[in-house]
Design an enzyme around this catalytic site. Structure first.
Site, PDB file in Angstrom:
ATOM      1  NE  ARG A  49      12.159 -11.416   4.625  1.00 32.59           N
ATOM      2  CZ  ARG A  49      12.819 -11.631   5.768  1.00 32.59           C
ATOM      3  NH1 ARG A  49      12.816 -10.710   6.721  1.00 32.59           N
ATOM      4  NH2 ARG A  49      13.474 -12.766   5.962  1.00 32.59           N
ATOM      5  CE1 TYR A 100      -9.693   2.112  -0.330  1.00 33.84           C
ATOM      6  CE2 TYR A 100      -8.016   1.331   1.191  1.00 33.84           C
ATOM      7  CZ  TYR A 100      -8.779   1.156   0.055  1.00 33.84           C
ATOM      8  OH  TYR A 100      -8.635   0.024  -0.696  1.00 33.84           O
ATOM      9  CG  ASP A 171      -4.250   7.748   3.103  1.00 32.33           C
ATOM     10  OD1 ASP A 171      -3.773   8.254   2.063  1.00 32.33           O
ATOM     11  OD2 ASP A 171      -4.733   6.600   3.132  1.00 32.33           O
ATOM     12  CE  LYS A 196      -5.869   3.820  -5.461  1.00 30.01           C
ATOM     13  NZ  LYS A 196      -5.370   2.941  -4.441  1.00 30.01           N
TER      14      LYS A 196
END
Ligand SMILES: Cc1ncc(COP(=O)(O)O)c(C=O)c1O
Length: 357
Positions: A49, A100, A171, A196
């Protein structure tokens, strides 16, 4: 493990060369996919992790492209959550209503719990945006906005935020570093849905946050470790493989988007074209009713009727089919994500779907 990138190189070269294992006889050219939940004791990482060599390679490449230090996450929304965690309890975040909807939904949840206050302003209005920055703890900007594709004057806005001492986040999912590098304009953090364009093949979910300030990077990494918002190493490997062709994909998709936006603007079924003349997204408001707009999305044979964006394959969808989408978005707005197919094939398919519906 990674070699430091040469920042004097062009973005195309960095995309190909950064994030590779050291050169040594019989060493692999590509990073291995490291599948390990734990590591032999005595090192800096220790547990899966806290780090993974495959993520590290992706992060080196993306960090070099953006000009900062990248931290990768399980998804774009995990990256958004990590960045919002930088806002102090009770703090104020300035953002636009045109963003978004997942980010807006997360902000609304945090506000409803009293964790922070959201100040919404039209970020395309420089003066209104500057006024809203006073006393704020974070500026959150998207440009172009999703799905209305309106451009924010990032250069001016980020400079104003810097002058006010307000940390800023961009963003940059729609732009990618090929179109804009917000850290160079003064942004504190750049966020990506790597799902994306960065990965580019619609085959994984991943996110990233890139920053220059070491204290900010440390907090972004700590959030990932503690929340367990870690990417899978296969995803990181695939994202890096996708990143290698980012510049070529963006070049082709952008050129096709310009052609399609022009042709669409002259089509009788199209009322309005939203196209910011950069990037590879185009939104069109169609004449006719919702059912007709849905029929267009169902009638294409090449274009894929699906949500998401930034893949090699062109896709389209009526955004208001999602109940969470803003009511500011017209009901018949269809958002197109232009891929890398032949532009005339794409046009013929779209034109035929418009005729048929
Ligand atoms: C601009 C933008 N930011 C963030 C996200 C969230 O990314 P993910 O779906 O990878 O969690 C998306 C997803 O569509 C997006 O379009």
């Amino acid at each position: 493990m990674t070699e430091p990138p040469d920042l004097t190189l062009s973005l195309a070269t960095i995309a190909v060369a950064a994030g590779r294992p050291p050169r040594r006889a019989d060493g692999p050219m590509n990073p291995p996919i490291v599948m390990a939940s734990t590591y032999h004791a005595g090192g800096d990482v220790g547990y899966g992790r806290y780090g993974n060599p495959t993520w590290e390679m992706f992060e080196t490449a993306l960090g070099s492209l953006e000009g900062g230090v990248a931290t990768s996450y399980a998804s774009g929304m995990a990256a958004v959550a990590a960045v919002l965690d930088l806002v102090p309890d009770g703090g104020t975040i300035v953002t636009s209503a045109d963003a978004y909807y997942g980010t807006l939904a997360m902000l609304e949840r945090l506000q409803s719990r009293g964790r922070l206050t959201v100040r919404q302003v039209d970020l395309t209005d420089n003066d209104a945006a500057a006024a809203a920055l006073s006393g704020a703890d974070l500026l959150w900007a998207e440009s172009p906005t999703n799905p209305l594709l309106r451009l924010v004057d990032l250069e001016t806005l980020l400079a104003r935020a810097g002058a006010e001492g307000v940390p800023s986040v961009v963003d940059s999912t729609f732009n990618t570093p090929i179109v804009a590098r917000p850290l160079e304009m003064g942004a504190t953090v750049v966020v990506h849905s790597a799902t994306k364009y960065l990965s580019g093949h619609s085959d994984l979910l991943m996110g990233a946050a890139v920053a220059r300030d070491a204290a900010v990077v440390e907090r972004l990494v700590a959030y990932r470790s503690l929340q367990g918002a870690v990417p899978g190493s296969i995803e990181a490997w695939l994202a890096l493989r996708g990143l290698r062709t980012l510049h070529l994909r963006m070049e082709r998709a952008q050129a096709s988007a310009a052609v399609l936006a022009d042709r669409l603007s002259r089509h009788p079924r199209v009322a309005t074209v939203h196209y910011p003349a950069c990037g590879a997204m185009v939104s069109v408001v169609l004449n006719g009713d919702v059912a007709a707009a849905e029929r267009v999305c169902d009638a294409t044979r090449l274009w894929v009727h699906a949500t998401s964006l930034g893949g090699v394959e062109s896709s389209l969808e009526r955004r208001r089919r999602w109940p969470g989408e803003s009511s500011e978005v017209p009901e018949t707005l269809v958002r197109l994500s232009v891929g890398i197919e032949d532009v005339d094939d794409l046009w013929n398919d779209l034109a035929a779907a418009l005729e048929r519906s």
